[in-house]
Scaffold this motif. Structure first.
Motif, mmCIF file in Angstrom:
data_model
loop_
_atom_site.group_PDB
_atom_site.id
_atom_site.type_symbol
_atom_site.label_atom_id
_atom_site.label_comp_id
_atom_site.label_asym_id
_atom_site.label_seq_id
_atom_site.Cartn_x
_atom_site.Cartn_y
_atom_site.Cartn_z
ATOM 1 N N PRO A 265 21.862 5.300 61.739
ATOM 2 C CA PRO A 265 20.720 4.757 61.211
ATOM 3 C C PRO A 265 20.245 5.654 60.150
ATOM 4 N N PRO A 266 20.076 6.882 60.206
ATOM 5 C CA PRO A 266 19.726 7.826 58.999
ATOM 6 C C PRO A 266 20.618 7.442 58.025
ATOM 7 N N LEU A 267 21.750 7.537 58.106
ATOM 8 C CA LEU A 267 22.692 7.335 56.956
ATOM 9 C C LEU A 267 22.997 5.973 56.563
ATOM 10 N N LEU A 268 22.551 4.837 57.165
ATOM 11 C CA LEU A 268 22.415 3.696 56.560
ATOM 12 C C LEU A 268 21.094 3.479 55.837
ATOM 13 N N VAL A 269 20.176 4.053 55.967
ATOM 14 C CA VAL A 269 19.133 4.187 55.229
ATOM 15 C C VAL A 269 19.161 4.798 53.840
ATOM 16 N N LEU A 270 20.166 5.833 54.017
ATOM 17 C CA LEU A 270 20.564 6.679 52.840
ATOM 18 C C LEU A 270 21.468 5.748 52.038
ATOM 19 N N ASP A 271 21.920 4.666 52.667
ATOM 20 C CA ASP A 271 23.167 3.802 51.572
ATOM 21 C C ASP A 271 24.181 4.780 51.465
ATOM 22 N N LEU B 166 31.084 12.216 53.392
ATOM 23 C CA LEU B 166 30.104 11.017 53.169
ATOM 24 C C LEU B 166 29.374 11.335 51.661
ATOM 25 N N HIS B 167 28.859 10.386 51.032
ATOM 26 C CA HIS B 167 28.340 10.286 49.656
ATOM 27 C C HIS B 167 26.927 9.617 49.910
ATOM 28 N N VAL B 168 26.001 10.196 49.345
ATOM 29 C CA VAL B 168 24.584 9.647 49.335
ATOM 30 C C VAL B 168 24.011 9.683 47.914
ATOM 31 N N PRO B 169 23.632 8.468 47.444
ATOM 32 C CA PRO B 169 23.216 8.392 46.270
ATOM 33 C C PRO B 169 21.931 9.402 46.091
ATOM 34 N N ALA B 170 21.855 10.154 44.837
ATOM 35 C CA ALA B 170 20.647 11.141 44.714
ATOM 36 C C ALA B 170 19.226 10.313 44.728
ATOM 37 N N GLY B 171 19.141 9.236 44.414
ATOM 38 C CA GLY B 171 17.963 8.301 44.406
ATOM 39 C C GLY B 171 17.316 8.128 45.788
ATOM 40 N N ARG B 172 18.378 7.881 46.704
ATOM 41 C CA ARG B 172 17.877 7.646 48.231
ATOM 42 C C ARG B 172 17.499 8.886 48.699
ATOM 43 N N ALA B 173 18.125 10.045 48.186
ATOM 44 C CA ALA B 173 17.923 11.290 48.940
ATOM 45 C C ALA B 173 16.674 11.811 48.613
ATOM 46 N N ALA B 174 15.842 11.343 47.607
ATOM 47 C CA ALA B 174 14.665 11.690 46.875
ATOM 48 C C ALA B 174 13.477 11.019 47.677
ATOM 49 N N LEU C 264 18.051 12.272 58.807
ATOM 50 C CA LEU C 264 19.180 12.750 59.370
ATOM 51 C C LEU C 264 19.312 14.175 60.166
ATOM 52 N N ARG C 265 18.231 15.207 59.334
ATOM 53 C CA ARG C 265 18.035 16.573 59.880
ATOM 54 C C ARG C 265 17.374 16.414 61.472
ATOM 55 N N GLU C 266 16.329 15.421 61.392
ATOM 56 C CA GLU C 266 15.897 15.283 62.745
ATOM 57 C C GLU C 266 16.675 14.646 63.754
ATOM 58 N N MET D 209 16.942 3.975 68.851
ATOM 59 C CA MET D 209 16.647 4.727 67.747
ATOM 60 C C MET D 209 16.282 4.236 66.277
ATOM 61 N N VAL D 210 15.444 4.724 65.509
ATOM 62 C CA VAL D 210 15.221 3.893 64.271
ATOM 63 C C VAL D 210 14.961 5.041 63.145
ATOM 64 N N ALA D 211 15.491 4.803 61.980
ATOM 65 C CA ALA D 211 15.348 5.437 60.918
ATOM 66 C C ALA D 211 14.414 4.552 59.720
ATOM 67 N N ALA D 212 13.585 5.080 59.224
ATOM 68 C CA ALA D 212 12.913 4.364 58.098
ATOM 69 C C ALA D 212 12.553 5.299 56.896
ATOM 70 N N ASP D 213 12.559 4.623 55.623
ATOM 71 C CA ASP D 213 12.106 5.567 54.708
ATOM 72 C C ASP D 213 10.953 4.965 53.836
ATOM 73 N N ALA D 214 10.349 5.544 52.881
ATOM 74 C CA ALA D 214 9.064 5.499 52.266
ATOM 75 C C ALA D 214 8.968 4.233 51.350
ATOM 76 N N GLU D 215 10.458 3.604 51.144
ATOM 77 C CA GLU D 215 10.423 2.228 50.448
ATOM 78 C C GLU D 215 10.734 1.180 51.247
ATOM 79 N N GLY D 216 10.547 1.198 52.651
ATOM 80 C CA GLY D 216 10.504 0.200 53.595
ATOM 81 C C GLY D 216 11.928 0.135 54.282
#
Ligand code: FAD
Length: 250
Positions: free
Chosen positions: A124-130, A167-175, A91-93, A195-202
């Protein structure tokens, strides 16, 4: 003649919105270019203006129990400069790549979501963050998944008397570390082709390749042709960006 109001608190703003049609305005960086086009194309003038930039309840990024709250009035510059857990890196990027410094200083994350462009970089970043969105009116509060809130090109589930407050983001996803990659016709000041966002859990989300950015489930994308790129080009570019983002986030 249009009216203009700039309420100093949320309740006052909701009272005004409950009276009838007001054009909500945050940074104005989507609204004013759209009005310039409307003037050229002869579309009707907007209604009265409700400026929400003085409402303190829309500001701030805070940890609240097991989630993070991002006020809808938080600007791209606020996000870009905030110290946040690694899950917010994507999201910051995206904030760093929205427009130029002036647009980042005025444009808000809430405006980006409510405008609901298929090319909105915050989605996309906020979707990945649920992320969930919180909507408020005098009738009460409700929360929706971001994927339920954005319903189509420039269409959201927001009712006319509601404001997006946070907006509310679960702390687990934020980690969970995340990355954001954007392809435009040049490196800066450009609307995304993909544009694409991805996280370490795929988890992967893709934008600008469908009417609404969405979580990618591995199935084929069906991008559209437009002035920025053909469907075939978008298809190839998205596949490449997905692969790169997954590898960078892993
Ligand atoms: C030169 C330029 C470059 C840009 N580059 C990019 C880019 O790279 N990527 C990108 O994604 N966007 C880009 N944009 C678009 C825009 O800057 C962003 O979408 C920005 O986040 C919009 O926020 P805003 O506060 O200015 O919204 P506004 O223009 O104030 O509002 C947009 C819409 O949201 C509604 N709204 C705003 N806040 C709320 C709220 N809290 N509750 C309910 N409704 C609300 C308004 O009524 C309006 O319909 C660019 C714009 C310009 C002018």
């Amino acid at each position: 003649m249009s009216l203009y109001q700039r309420p100093a608190g949320l309740n006052e703003a909701l009272g005004i919105l409950a009276e009838g049609p007001w054009q909500v305005m945050a940074g104005g960086t989507d609204l004013f270019p759209a009005r310039a086009h409307a003037a050229v194309w002869g579309a009707p003038r907007a209604a009265d203006w409700l400026d929400i930039t003085a409402i303190p309840e829309l500001r701030g990024i805070t940890r609240q129990g097991d989630s993070w709250r991002i006020g809808a009035g938080v600007t791209w510059a606020d996000l870009r400069d905030a110290e946040l857990p690694v899950g917010f890196d994507a999201l910051r990027e995206s904030a760093r790549q929205v427009g130029g410094r002036q647009v980042q200083a005025r444009g808000t994350i809430g405006g980006n979501l409510c405008n609901a462009s298929p090319a909105a970089d915050g989605v996309p970043p906020l979707l990945v963050l649920d992320a969930e969105v919180e909507l408020v009116s005098l009738r009460g509060n409700r929360r929706l998944k971001l994927s339920e809130f954005i319903q189509g090109n420039r269409r959201t589930a927001r009712a006319a008397d509601e404001l997006l407050v946070a907006l509310h983001v679960p702390a687990g996803r934020a980690a969970c570390r995340s990355v954001f990659l954007k392809l435009g016709a040049r490196s800066h000041l450009v609307i995304s082709i993909v544009m694409v966002a991805a996280d370490a859990e795929g988890r992967v989300a893709v934008g600008s390749c469908s009417e609404v950015a969405r979580i990618w489930d591995g199935s084929a994308l069906s991008p559209l042709d437009d002035v920025r790129g053909t469907a075939a080009y978008r298809h190839a570019a998205a596949a490449e960006l997905i692969a790169r983002a997954r590898s960078l986030a892993a």
